[in-house]
Design an enzyme around this catalytic site. Structure first.
Site, PDB file in Angstrom:
ATOM      1  N   ASP A  25       0.947  -1.060   0.045  1.00  0.00           N
ATOM      2  CA  ASP A  25       0.049  -0.015  -0.049  1.00  0.00           C
ATOM      3  C   ASP A  25       0.892   1.237  -0.137  1.00  0.00           C
ATOM      4  O   ASP A  25       1.376   1.603   1.135  1.00  0.00           O
ATOM      5  CB  ASP A  25      -0.743  -0.204   1.001  1.00  0.00           C
ATOM      6  CG  ASP A  25      -1.649   1.263   1.336  1.00  0.00           C
ATOM      7  OD1 ASP A  25      -1.578   2.046   0.497  1.00  0.00           O
ATOM      8  OD2 ASP A  25      -2.169   1.585   2.455  1.00  0.00           O
ATOM      9  N   LYS A  86       3.019  11.113  -3.444  1.00  0.00           N
ATOM     10  CA  LYS A  86       2.076  10.483  -4.286  1.00  0.00           C
ATOM     11  C   LYS A  86       0.996  11.441  -4.886  1.00  0.00           C
ATOM     12  O   LYS A  86       0.613  11.194  -5.967  1.00  0.00           O
ATOM     13  CB  LYS A  86       1.072   9.665  -3.276  1.00  0.00           C
ATOM     14  CG  LYS A  86       0.033   8.816  -4.040  1.00  0.00           C
ATOM     15  CD  LYS A  86      -0.679   7.867  -2.979  1.00  0.00           C
ATOM     16  CE  LYS A  86      -1.711   7.114  -3.603  1.00  0.00           C
ATOM     17  NZ  LYS A  86      -2.145   6.239  -2.476  1.00  0.00           N
ATOM     18  N   GLU A 189      -7.209   0.429  -4.609  1.00  0.00           N
ATOM     19  CA  GLU A 189      -7.091   0.304  -3.178  1.00  0.00           C
ATOM     20  C   GLU A 189      -8.446  -0.112  -2.712  1.00  0.00           C
ATOM     21  O   GLU A 189      -8.703  -1.140  -1.701  1.00  0.00           O
ATOM     22  CB  GLU A 189      -6.900   1.943  -2.575  1.00  0.00           C
ATOM     23  CG  GLU A 189      -5.490   2.107  -2.776  1.00  0.00           C
ATOM     24  CD  GLU A 189      -5.003   3.631  -2.630  1.00  0.00           C
ATOM     25  OE1 GLU A 189      -5.816   4.343  -2.128  1.00  0.00           O
ATOM     26  OE2 GLU A 189      -3.927   3.864  -2.674  1.00  0.00           O
ATOM     27  N   ASP A 211     -12.780   5.667   2.620  1.00  0.00           N
ATOM     28  CA  ASP A 211     -11.258   5.722   2.875  1.00  0.00           C
ATOM     29  C   ASP A 211     -10.944   7.119   3.333  1.00  0.00           C
ATOM     30  O   ASP A 211     -10.670   7.888   2.581  1.00  0.00           O
ATOM     31  CB  ASP A 211     -10.269   5.267   1.642  1.00  0.00           C
ATOM     32  CG  ASP A 211      -8.746   5.337   1.976  1.00  0.00           C
ATOM     33  OD1 ASP A 211      -8.502   5.765   3.136  1.00  0.00           O
ATOM     34  OD2 ASP A 211      -8.161   4.860   1.195  1.00  0.00           O
TER      35      ASP A 211
HETATM   36  P1  ADP Z   1      -2.852   7.678   4.007  1.00  0.00           P
HETATM   37  O1  ADP Z   1      -3.978   6.556   3.200  1.00  0.00           O
HETATM   38  O2  ADP Z   1      -3.212   9.123   3.499  1.00  0.00           O
HETATM   39  O3  ADP Z   1      -1.261   7.224   3.819  1.00  0.00           O
HETATM   40  P2  ADP Z   1      -3.499   6.606   6.626  1.00  0.00           P
HETATM   41  O4  ADP Z   1      -4.587   5.650   6.214  1.00  0.00           O
HETATM   42  O5  ADP Z   1      -2.337   6.144   7.038  1.00  0.00           O
HETATM   43  O6  ADP Z   1      -2.970   7.590   5.323  1.00  0.00           O
HETATM   44  O7  ADP Z   1      -4.177   7.561   7.716  1.00  0.00           O
HETATM   45  C1  ADP Z   1      -3.303   8.645   8.478  1.00  0.00           C
HETATM   46  C2  ADP Z   1      -4.330   9.710   9.269  1.00  0.00           C
HETATM   47  O8  ADP Z   1      -5.026   8.602  10.141  1.00  0.00           O
HETATM   48  C3  ADP Z   1      -3.618  10.440  10.083  1.00  0.00           C
HETATM   49  O9  ADP Z   1      -3.978  11.777   9.937  1.00  0.00           O
HETATM   50  C4  ADP Z   1      -3.694  10.066  11.522  1.00  0.00           C
HETATM   51  O10 ADP Z   1      -3.732  11.072  12.490  1.00  0.00           O
HETATM   52  C5  ADP Z   1      -4.944   9.405  11.520  1.00  0.00           C
HETATM   53  N1  ADP Z   1      -5.188   8.472  12.577  1.00  0.00           N
HETATM   54  C6  ADP Z   1      -4.240   7.222  12.847  1.00  0.00           C
HETATM   55  N2  ADP Z   1      -4.696   6.791  13.929  1.00  0.00           N
HETATM   56  C7  ADP Z   1      -5.842   7.550  14.405  1.00  0.00           C
HETATM   57  C8  ADP Z   1      -6.571   7.172  15.627  1.00  0.00           C
HETATM   58  N3  ADP Z   1      -6.651   6.182  16.199  1.00  0.00           N
HETATM   59  N4  ADP Z   1      -7.577   8.095  15.597  1.00  0.00           N
HETATM   60  C9  ADP Z   1      -7.857   9.023  14.598  1.00  0.00           C
HETATM   61  N5  ADP Z   1      -7.179   9.472  13.682  1.00  0.00           N
HETATM   62  C10 ADP Z   1      -6.086   8.239  13.373  1.00  0.00           C
HETATM   63 MG    MG Z   2      -4.255   5.127   2.203  1.00  0.00          MG
END
Ligand code: ADP
Ligand code: MG
Length: 630
Positions: A25, A86, A189, A211
Site C-alpha cells: 500500500d 503521491k 485500493e 477511505d
Molecule cells: P494515507 O492513506 O493518506 O497514507 P493513513 O490511512 O495512514 O493515510 O491515515 C493517516 C491518518 O490517520 C493520520 O491523519 C492519523 O492521524 C490518522 N489516525 C491514525 N490513527 C488514528 C486514531 N487512532 N484516531 C484517529 N485518527 C487516527
Molecule cells: Mg491509504
C-alpha cells in the site's frame, strides 16, 4: 493478454513449492507491506516493530533516509525532506502549475527549472522526480519483505487509488521497476480493501469503500459480480483528511491558551499540531486527552480535550465526506439502501465520530474488524499470493481492469481501439464499421491488443470473417462489432450485418497471454512513440483516402472517358492521377499527399460535373418531367 493468463487458477508449475509475493500500500501519508504466511495475511513490521512506514524521504548528499527517521528532518531541513509525493505521481509540469497554489501549502520544496515535462524537485542529492522518490519508499518496503521472506520474493501487487489515470498508474509501475520490484498487478485500493474482507467470495451486490487517510478522502462505490469488482463511481476530496482534524484541534488549543497564532514560530506551530494529532488519536481509545504545550520559556498551557469538544471541532469535516458519498451514490445510480457493505479504510476512520456519522448515513453495518491502516496492504497481499499460484482453490481471480486496450484493424493497417486499457471488466462495447468498396459482401476482422496506432506495432489476438451479407455501395453497409470481456477475462468478439442479420463470432483463448514484461515494453513504446505514431496514423489515413480516389477515377474513366473527354483533358487528368499514385507510395508527409489529391480533384472537377449531369439525364430518360416534381 495478461488478464487471460491469470484467469487460469492455481497453475503453479511446481504446486508443492510455495512462492512468496508481497502486497504494497503506497500511501500519501503512510505505506505498508504485507504478505501471506501459513494461509494468514499480515503486514510486516520493521526492526522497531512498526508496521506503518511514513511516506517521507529525506535526502542527504550521500544517504537516503526513509520513514519515521526522515520525518524528523521535516522541520530542520524541509527542502530535502519530501512528503506526500503521491500527489505528484504522473503529473506534468503543466498540471503542477494549475495545482500549484493548493500544493504550495503542503509541498514546501523547490522545483528545478527543467525542459522535461516531468517536474523535478531540487534536493541536495540532485533533482528528483516523483517516480524516483516513490521508488525510494518502495525499496525500503521491498527490503523489509526480503528480510522476512528470504530471497524467494516473486513479485508484488501495488495498490493505487481507483481514480488514478493511466499516467499515474504508469508512474507507479515505473517507480516499482526502478525499485527492482516485479509488479504482478496494480490493484485499486478499494478493491484491495474489499478483498481483505473476503467480499469477493461473498454474495453479489454493492459495496462502498470509505477511505479517510491523512490528507485525502476517497469514496468508491463498487459492484461485485461473480468475484469481479466493477468500480461504479469514485469521489472524494483530495484535500480533506486527518490532517484537517489536527488543524481544527490546534486552532482550538491556541484559542484556549489565548495566544496570538501569528506570533508562534513554525517550530512551535508544529509542536501544537503534533500535540493535536496525539490528542485526536488518544480520543479514539479514551474519553479524554491531556494536552500540555510549552510555547516559550515563559508560556505554557495545560488542558483537557474530551470527546464532545472533539466532535464539535470535526463534525463539519466529516459531514463534508458524507456529501461526497451522496454524490458518488448518485453518480453510480445506486440508492443508499442498496449498499450491502461499507468497508472502512484509512487511519482516520478510527475516530469514533467518523464511524458514528458514517454508519448513520448508510443503512449497512460498517466493516471495521481489520485494522483500517493495514486493510489495503492485506488485500494486496492476498491478491499477490493468488497471482503467484499459491491459491490452489483458485477462487481469487480478481481482474478488475483491462491491462491493455483491445481493438480492431481498420483500412490502412490502423488499430481502432474498442475498449481502452484500465476499463473495469467485465465489459461489453460495440462499434459500427462499414465497407470500403462497392459491392463488398465479406469483411475480414482482425482483433489486436495494445496502445499503438498501427496494427503492426500491436499484438495480434485473432482473426475471423463475416461473409455473405448483401452488397451495398461503399460506406453504406453497417457492420456492428461487439467486444465482450467476461468475468473470467475471456474475450469474445462478434460481428453482425444490420440488414441481413448475418453474424459471425470468435472467442479468444487464454493462450494468447502477454507477460507483464511485454505489457510494460509495449506501454513504454507507446509513450515514446506517441508523436511519431500520430504522424504515421494521419499519413496512413491519407494513403487510404488516396487509394479510394485512385480507384474511383480509374473506374470512372474506364466507363466513359472516351466519350466525355478530349485528348488534352484526358492527358491533364492522367498526369494528376499518376502524380497522386506516386505520392501515395513515396510521400512521407501527409501534406504532400493531400496536395496531390486536391490537384487531381481540381483538374477533374469539370469531368465529375459532366458525369453527374449525364447520370441524372440517364435516369430521367423515358420519364415525364412532372414525375420528378412530385
Ligand atoms: P494515507 O492513506 O493518506 O497514507 P493513513 O490511512 O495512514 O493515510 O491515515 C493517516 C491518518 O490517520 C493520520 O491523519 C492519523 O492521524 C490518522 N489516525 C491514525 N490513527 C488514528 C486514531 N487512532 N484516531 C484517529 N485518527 C487516527
Ligand atoms: Mg491509504
Amino acid at each position: 493478454m495478461a488478464l487471460l493468463q491469470i484467469s487460469e487458477p492455481g497453475q503453479s508449475t511446481k504446486p508443492h513449492e510455495h512462492r512468496f509475493a508481497i502486497g504494497i500500500d503506497l500511501g500519501t501519508t503512510n505505506s505498508l507491506v504485507a504478505t501471506v504466511r501459513s494461509g494468514q495475511a499480515d503486514t510486516l513490521p520493521d526492526a522497531h516493530n512498526q508496521h506503518l512506514l511514513p511516506s517521507v524521504v529525506h535526502y542527504q548528499s550521500d544517504a537516503v533516509i526513509v520513514g519515521e527517521q526522515a520525518r524528523k528532518y521535516q522541520l530542520e531541513d524541509p527542502h530535502n525532506t519530501i512528503s506526500s509525493i503521491k500527489r505528484l505521481m504522473g503529473r506534468g509540469v503543466e498540471d503542477l502549475k494549475n495545482q500549484f497554489e493548493k500544493l504550495g501549502d503542503i509541498l514546501p520544496y523547490e522545483f528545478a527549472e527543467t525542459d522535461s515535462a516531468v517536474p523535478k524537485i531540487k534536493t541536495i542529492a540532485g533533482n528528483k522526480t516523483a517516480i524516483e522518490i516513490s521508488a525510494d519508499i518502495l525499496k525500503e518496503l521491498k527490503q523489509r519483505g526480503e528480510k522476512t521472506l528470504g530471497d524467494e520474493l516473486q513479485g508484488a501487487v501495488i495498490t493505487v487509488p481507483a481514480y488514478f489515470d493511466d499516467a499515474q498508474r504508469q508512474a507507479t509501475k515505473d517507480a516499482a521497476t526502478l525499485a527492482g520490484i516485479d509488479v504482478l498487478r496494480l490493484l485499486n485500493e478499494p478493491t484491495a480493501a474489499a478483498v481483505a474482507y473476503g467480499l469477493d467470495s461473498a454474495a453479489e451486490g454493492i459495496v462502498a469503500v470509505y477511505d479517510l487517510g491523512g490528507g485525502t478522502f476517497d469514496i468508491s462505490i463498487m459492484q461485485l459480480k461473480k468475484g469481479v469488482f466493477e468500480v461504479l463511481s469514485t469521489g472524494g476530496d483530495s484535500a480533506l483528511g486527518g490532517d484537517d482534524f489536527d488543524h481544527a484541534i490546534a486552532e482550538w488549543i491556541i484559542q484556549q491558551a489565548d495566544i496570538n497564532a501569528a506570533s508562534l514560530s513554525p517550530i512551535a506551530l508544529r509542536q501544537v499540531l503534533r500535540e493535536a494529532c496525539l490528542a485526536k488519536e488518544i480520543l479514539s481509545e479514551k474519553t479524554e486527552a491531556q494536552i500540555s504545550i510549552h510555547f516559550t520559556e515563559s508560556k505554557s498551557w495545560h488542558g483537557i480535550l474530551n470527546r464532545d469538544d472533539l466532535n464539535k471541532l470535526i463534525d463539519h469535516l466529516i459531514k463534508k465526506t458524507l456529501k461526497s458519498c451522496r454524490r458518488a451514490l448518485r453518480d453510480a445510480e445506486v440508492e443508499k439502501d442498496q449498499v450491502m457493505d461499507v468497508v472502512m479504510v484509512g487511519g482516520s476512520t478510527r475516530a469514533l465520530r467518523v464511524r458514528e456519522l458514517v454508519s448513520g448515513f448508510f443503512a449497512a453495518e460498517l466493516k471495521v474488524d481489520i485494522d483500517p491502516d493495514r486493510v489495503v496492504a492485506i488485500g494486496a497481499a492476498i491478491q499477490a499470493n493468488a497471482l503467484v499460484g499459491n491459491d490452489t482453490e483458485g477462487n481469487l481471480l480478481l481482474m478488475d481492469v483491462l491491462p491493455l486496450s483491445l481493438g480492431l484493424e481498420t483500412m490502412g493497417g490502423l488499430a481502432e481501439k474498442i475498449i481502452s486499457r484500465n476499463t473495469p471488466i467485465p465489459v461489453s462495447r460495440a462499434q459500427d464499421f462499414t465497407t470500403y468498396k462497392d459491392g463488398q459482401t465479406a469483411m475480414a476482422l482482425h482483433i489486436v491488443q495494445g496502445e499503438r496506432e498501427l496494427v503492426n506495432d500491436c499484438r495480434s489476438l485473432a482473426r475471423f470473417e463475416l461473409r455473405g451479407f448483401p452488397p451495398h455501395v461503399a460506406g453504406a453497409a453497417r457492420i456492428r462489432v461487439t467486444f465482450q470481456v467476461d468475468a473470467d477475462g475471456l474475450l469474445s468478439v462478434s460481428a453482425s450485418e444490420e440488414v441481413s442479420g448475418i453474424e459471425a463470432s470468435v472467442e479468444v483463448k487464454p493462450s494468447y497471454g502477454l507477460k507483464d514484461s511485454e505489457i510494460e515494453a509495449m506501454l513504454k513504446a507507446s509513450m515514446e512513440n506517441a508523436g511519431e505514431d500520430k504522424d504515421a496514423r494521419s499519413l496512413r489515413e491519407q494513403q487510404v483516402e488516396a487509394d479510394r480516389v485512385l480507384e474511383a477515377i480509374d473506374s470512372a474513366m474506364a466507363d466513359d472517358a472516351a466519350e466525355m473527354l478530349s485528348a488534352d483533358e484526358t492527358d491533364i487528368i492522367l498526369k494528376a492521377r499518376s502524380a497522386l499514385e506516386k505520392a501515395r507510395h513515396t510521400a512521407t508527409e501527409t501534406q504532400q499527399l493531400k496536395d496531390a489529391m486536391l490537384n487531381l480533384e481540381k483538374v477533374s472537377a469539370d469531368y465529375v460535373a459532366k458525369r453527374m449531369n449525364a447520370s441524372v439525364q440517364k435516369s430521367m430518360a423515358g420519364h415525364q418531367v412532372e414525375e420528378f416534381n412530385k
